[in-house]
Every structure is written in C-alpha cells, then in structure tokens.
Design an enzyme around this catalytic site. Structure first.
Site, PDB file in Angstrom:
ATOM      1  N   CYS A 193      30.628  27.850  47.930  1.00 44.66           N
ATOM      2  CA  CYS A 193      29.890  27.118  48.858  1.00 44.66           C
ATOM      3  C   CYS A 193      30.505  25.410  49.053  1.00 44.66           C
ATOM      4  CB  CYS A 193      28.665  26.608  48.055  1.00 44.66           C
ATOM      5  SG  CYS A 193      27.779  28.367  47.577  1.00 44.66           S
ATOM      6  N   ILE A 247      27.196  35.397  47.713  1.00 46.27           N
ATOM      7  CA  ILE A 247      28.081  36.298  47.033  1.00 46.27           C
ATOM      8  C   ILE A 247      27.263  37.172  45.877  1.00 46.27           C
ATOM      9  CG2 ILE A 247      30.001  36.720  45.252  1.00 46.27           C
ATOM     10  CD1 ILE A 247      30.921  35.657  47.956  1.00 46.27           C
ATOM     11  N   ASP A 289      23.309  33.209  39.752  1.00 46.50           N
ATOM     12  CA  ASP A 289      23.965  32.529  38.563  1.00 46.50           C
ATOM     13  C   ASP A 289      23.592  31.017  38.540  1.00 46.50           C
ATOM     14  OD1 ASP A 289      25.594  32.133  40.808  1.00 46.50           O
ATOM     15  OD2 ASP A 289      27.630  32.021  39.818  1.00 46.50           O
ATOM     16  N   SER A 313      43.319  36.440  42.693  1.00 50.86           N
ATOM     17  CA  SER A 313      44.375  36.157  42.709  1.00 50.86           C
ATOM     18  C   SER A 313      45.349  35.954  41.273  1.00 50.86           C
ATOM     19  CB  SER A 313      44.697  34.729  43.505  1.00 50.86           C
ATOM     20  OG  SER A 313      44.523  33.810  42.433  1.00 50.86           O
ATOM     21  N   GLY A 314      46.446  35.761  41.371  1.00 52.70           N
ATOM     22  CA  GLY A 314      47.292  35.681  40.118  1.00 52.70           C
ATOM     23  C   GLY A 314      47.659  34.235  39.707  1.00 52.70           C
TER      24      GLY A 314
END
Length: 645
Positions: free
Chosen positions: A2, A53, A100, A364-365
C-alpha cells in the site's frame, strides 16, 4: 502492499484540507490501485492507497478500533497476525476483520509503543490515538518498507510512503541538503535518515516516532538492532547447517500467506534459488517463478535459473531484456523522487513488470549477501584487515599513501592487479578503507568533481562519517561482522530495498524478502564469522546447508550480479545523449560542479582511456532527478544543514 500519507497539525485542531490530502494520496496510486480512502478529523487526516492481498473483501483502510478513537494506515504485512489476534482476543479485544492491519490498532491499545516488538513482518504505519492526542509512527526492523516525514514551519507534520506525497504539499520547501549531495556522490544513494531535501527525513529501520500536540519534533526511538550475539558453541557445523535449513524453511513458510496469486523471482543465484527450493517443499501447487535473460552471455544467468525451475517443477516464465534498455532513465527519476545511481534498477524494473503479469505477490532472495557475507568486497576487506593489523596506522598512512600516489591507475586490470586501490585502502583505517571500497566516487574524485563554492558549503563534512557513526554503535567488534552491520544500516536499506520497493510498487507488485525475516537475521548474525566467510568462500555455511537442495554449479559458481553494460552504452548508443545531459545547463546552473572535470571524465571514458561509467551514471541520474523535480513551479536549491547530519 500500500501507500500511506498523513497530516497532523501540532499547533491547533484546524480542519484538514481534504482535497489536498486526496491529491497527496493520489500521487501514490501505483502503490495501491485497488482502493483509495481518506479520513479527517480536526487537526489530523490519513490517506491510504490499497493493493489488496489479505482479507480482500474487507480490511479497508484507514482502519479503526471499536469506538473509532484509534485509527491506522499501514503499508506491509504482519506475518504473525493470526497468533497476535488470538492473544489479543483472549485479552478482551474485538476484531471486525481478518486483516493483519487490525492487530496494529489493538496491539497499540494493549502494549502502547512496545507493540512493534511483537510484530513480525515488513511494515510502515501511522497511528492516531484521539484519547491520548498522539500520533505514532513505526517502521520495520530492516527497513523493507519506506517511511518519510517532514515538519513544516506552520507546525503541520506530514508522513508518507514516498517523497512525492510530501512534495505535493505546497508549503514543502525543496531545498537540497548539501551533505546529502556529498553522500549521494559517495554511495550512489542518500543513506538514512537523510533525504536529498533538507526538510524531509526517513524514519530509520527499527525506529518509532511518537508526536503529540504542542510538542517539538522529537528524536525517533530505536526498538531493535541486529544483535550479533554468538550462539552456544556446543553445536557443531553440521548441526548448525541443519538448524539453518529449519529456520530458513520456517521463515519462507511464514511469508506464503496470500489470497492472491503468489510466486518468486528466480535469478539463478544462490539466494533466490534457496527461497524457491524452500517454497517447492512447502507449497502444494507448483511455484510460479519469473526470470529475465540477457542477449549478452556475460550478464545472462537464465540457464542456472532454468535448472532450479526444472528441479522443483515450477511454472517458469522468462522474458529477455535487451542491453539497450536505457529508455527507462527518466522513468527512474520519477520513481525514486531523489537521485539513485544503482543501474540494476533497470533490469529490476523489468523483472517486476514480468512478475506482475503472473502474480500479485513475489518472494525474492534479497538480504542473503548481507546476512551470510556474500559480497566479494568482504573478502578483500578481510585481506586488507590482516595487512592493517601488522602495521600501526602511523606507519601505514604515510607509506602506503605514497605508494598509492605513485602507482598507476589500472581500471582495466583484474582486482588483484589494481595495487593502487589496495595501497590507498591500506593507508586508511578500517572504516576509511571499507568506505573506499564501497564508494562510487572516492574522496579525491569528489574533491575534483565539486566546485570551490560547494566545497566551502560542505564545511569539511565527508560522507565517511555515515559509516563511522554506525560503526561506533555496532554491537560487535568482529571485523567481518562490523562491515556486515554497516551494509545492513546503509547499502541494504538505502540501495537494495529501496530499489526493489520502488520498482515493484511501480507495477503494483508486492515483494517479500524472507531472508530478512528478523528472527532469521538475529540467528544468522550469531553464527561465527568463519562460517560465513570461510577462506575465500562467501556464504559458506549457507551453501553447505543447501547442497542437498540445489545443484553445485548454482551454489559454487562465480557471482554475476544484476548489471547493465554502462561502459559500452556511454561509448556507443548513449555517447551523444550523455554528453548533452552532463554538459548542458541543468548541472551547470546548480553551481555544485566543476564542469571541466565532468568534461574530462567524458573525454577519457569515451576515448577508452579510462572507465568512468559508474561516476558518469551517477551524474546522469542526478541530472535526471533535477529535471524531473523542476517540472513543478517550485525552485530547487541546495543549502548547508549541519543540524541534519
């Protein structure tokens, strides 16, 4: 994911201009295209742009407690929200959503400022408590999500996810900070807490800010730091490897909650491959993986990504990015709002564009190199540290300083033959040496770059002070751990996470970084340094632990990076454009630069005598930033601001 914005009148309970707040909120529509709402009451106003989400049908923001005395706007994810919600319900709180966000308002009611200690995730939020007349801001521990703020002369406090929302307020004064300019040309970004503008700050990672009516702007409060506390030495290396996999799997698993399509970036490197390997063992359905390829094999890692994708039978998508993808240069300036010189922002933008065609959330890493000592510069730093330890600085500084001045510059040579750079590093103390290795432009080059009047305005300030300040606060004395700590405080948040946040949000894509789960970071920080950098092998224990999960040629090949051929561009396709941009009136009119030196760098680079691609790119992005920011009616100037150091 957001975008958030808020206004708080610290002097009075005057009405908030809803139209202005709406316009500021709208500047961040790319961060949340699904919904946009604002809320005002006397003296304060919140705006929110939502990318749905969790609890897609509910969870709209701004979000309130039961009696609407507490309201929050929130950007991020709280991964442990379900267990927190259960705990809060047992304590008597009533939840209206399954989102959440709601644990933040009830967490504030129950635990006050200490609520952030309970949150596991990536977050930046603003919370208003009417009964306490208090505005409370919080940012996650590693700085995954951004948060900017300013106090106007009128007493109006503003915060937002991006600088562009602050710039949309007509009272915001666009004076550039002279020290931030020095920082930018040293690091390639403006490190926290500064921004390029004198009157705006970033809330540092792991900090909160509490503000009440009639109060002067207080200093932020730190609630977390990377501990670097050594583990119980009773565990042997094999046991630590097994424990690492357990903790890695748990961190990745905690990041998989979603009500929308979820996938992962897969570059073919160790870190993203490790994340995909864990996802493959946790998810029932095949993982969606996204990679980009390059036509130039020197930059292409797609074959390694394909090997991992085949091993875990992912739904793998690959797009090719051409090496002449430089039309994004001006686009980057509008995304970052302040100068940003990491050229890998170009392919990062493209891989986010690709991922958004398939998923709304991507893992992602990022963070693996900082956690496990993967950067090659760590190896060189430790080699130099061994040499430094053998001679006191009183001998090293004059001896190696002379050798550094006499030895010829050899940018074209492999690193081990560039003795000039090594001599210069050995003439410095440990922090100066590391600063020298991470600087885009070294001290001497910046001295030549800046005009005499600008250097006077700097008043002897030097960008190395950023690293010195963090080193003085470091919880560890281990030489390798100290530079890891410095990178976590500067490069990780100021460059890597900023790059990913802006590139992903430009496409309304949420990116999650499980290797920066704070519980995992805390545990990894306590591993012996010798298990991270083992002889010449970075990420040693990480790679050993993953040998049963990934091919050895993925684990132990040379690191390629995510880069673009700047040197070739500036001698070829962009030859004329870069000259026109850097020698034009935009830079000249600032009175910041020695234009003769810029022309000298251009001549030497384009003739092939030297490689100045990184400094030239840094200047090009600064010029693009100036043109982008000057599209408004406000004049941009620079000023010295010693108090903002």
């Amino acid at each position: 994911m957001c975008g958030i914005v808020g206004l708080f009148d610290t002097h009075s309970k005057s009405e908030i201009d809803r139209r202005l707040l709406g316009n500021m909120n709208q500047t961040q529509v790319h961060r949340g295209p699904d919904e946009g709402e604002i809320y005002t009451e006397p003296g304060m106003g919140f705006g929110h742009r939502r990318l749905s989400i969790m609890d897609v049908s509910g969870g709209q923001q701004p979000l309130f407690n039961e009696d609407r005395s507490v309201v929050v706007v929130f950007n991020g994810e709280i991964y442990n929200y379900q267990e927190l919600a259960k705990e809060l319900i047992d304590l008597g709180h009533h939840f209206r959503t399954h989102c959440d966000t709601e644990v933040i308002v009830h967490g504030w009611e129950e635990w006050g400022e200490q609520c952030v200690d309970r949150f596991r995730g990536m977050f930046a939020f603003g919370l208003w408590d009417r009964n306490q007349d208090t505005l409370f801001l919080g940012r996650d521990r590693l700085g995954i999500k951004p948060l900017y703020y300013t106090m106007l002369t009128s007493g109006l406090f503003i915060f937002a996810s991006e600088l562009k929302a602050l710039l949309a307020h007509p009272e915001f004064v666009r004076e550039m900070d002279v020290q931030a300019i020095e920082d930018y040309f040293a690091y390639g970004y403006v490190p926290e807490p500064r921004t390029i503008f004198r009157h705006a700050c970033k809330l540092p990672p792991g900090y909160t800010l509490t503000l009440q009516s009639g109060q002067q702007l207080p200093q932020p409060r730190q609630y977390w730091d990377v501990p670097f506390q050594m583990h119980d030495k009773s565990m042997d290396e094999r046991e630590l490897q097994d424990e690492l996999i357990v903790r890695l799997r748990e961190a990745v698993g905690s990041h998989l909650m979603s009500e929308v399509p979820l996938g992962a970036f897969l570059s073919g490197g160790v870190d993203s491959s490790a994340v995909v390997a864990m996802m493959g063992g946790l998810m029932k359905d095949p993982v969606n993986t996204c990679s980009i390829s390059f036509s130039d094999p020197a930059f292409d890692e797609s074959d390694y990504a394909r090997k991992v994708a085949e091993r875990y039978q992912t739904h793998h998508y690959v797009d090719q990015v051409e090496q002449d993808d430089y039309d994004l240069i001006d686009k980057l300036a509008s995304l970052y709002d302040e100068p940003f010189a990491d050229s890998s922002a170009l392919p990062t933008y493209r891989v986010c564009e690709l991922a958004r065609k398939r998923v709304t959330v991507a893992l992602s890493g990022d963070g693996g190199d900082e956690n496990f000592a993967g950067y090659r510069r760590y190896r060189w730093h430790m080699y130099e540290e061994q040499l430094r330890s053998r001679l006191p600085i009183g001998i090293r500084r004059p001896l190696f300083g002379l050798l550094g001045r006499l030895y010829p510059k050899a940018d074209w040579a492999p690193r081990f033959l560039r003795a000039k750079a090594t001599f210069e590093a050995l003439a410095r103390d440990s922090i100066e040496g590391y600063f020298h290795s991470v600087s885009i432009m070294g001290d001497k080059m910046r001295q030549r770059l800046f005009s005499p009047s600008f250097k006077r305005d700097l008043q002897d300030y030097q960008a190395v002070e950023i690293l010195r300040d963090h080193a003085n606060k470091s919880p560890t004395k281990d030489p390798l751990s100290i530079v890891q700590y410095l990178d976590m405080k500067t490069y990780l948040v100021g460059d890597i996470l900023t790059k990913v946040d802006r590139a992903s949000m430009a496409h309304s894509l949420e990116v999650r970084v499980p290797l920066l789960d704070h519980k995992l970071v805390e545990w990894v920080s306590g591993l012996p340094a010798s298990l991270k950098l083992h002889h010449r092998e970075g990420k040693y224990i990480f790679k050993k632990a993953l040998e049963d999960y990934l091919p050895k040629d993925v684990l132990y090949r040379n690191k390629m990076g995510f880069s673009v051929p700047l040197a070739k561009w500036f001698r070829g396709e962009l030859r004329d454009r870069v000259r026109q941009s850097l020698l034009g009136k935009t830079l000249a009119e600032t009175n910041i630069f020695n234009m003769d030196f810029i022309e000298e760098m251009l001549d030497q680079h384009q003739s092939g005598r030297s490689d100045y691609s990184a400094p030239l790119w840094t200047l090009l992005m600064f010029e693009s930033f100036l043109r982008n920011i000057r599209h408004s009616e406000n004049t941009v100037t620079y000023t010295n601001n010693k108090a903002n150091a």
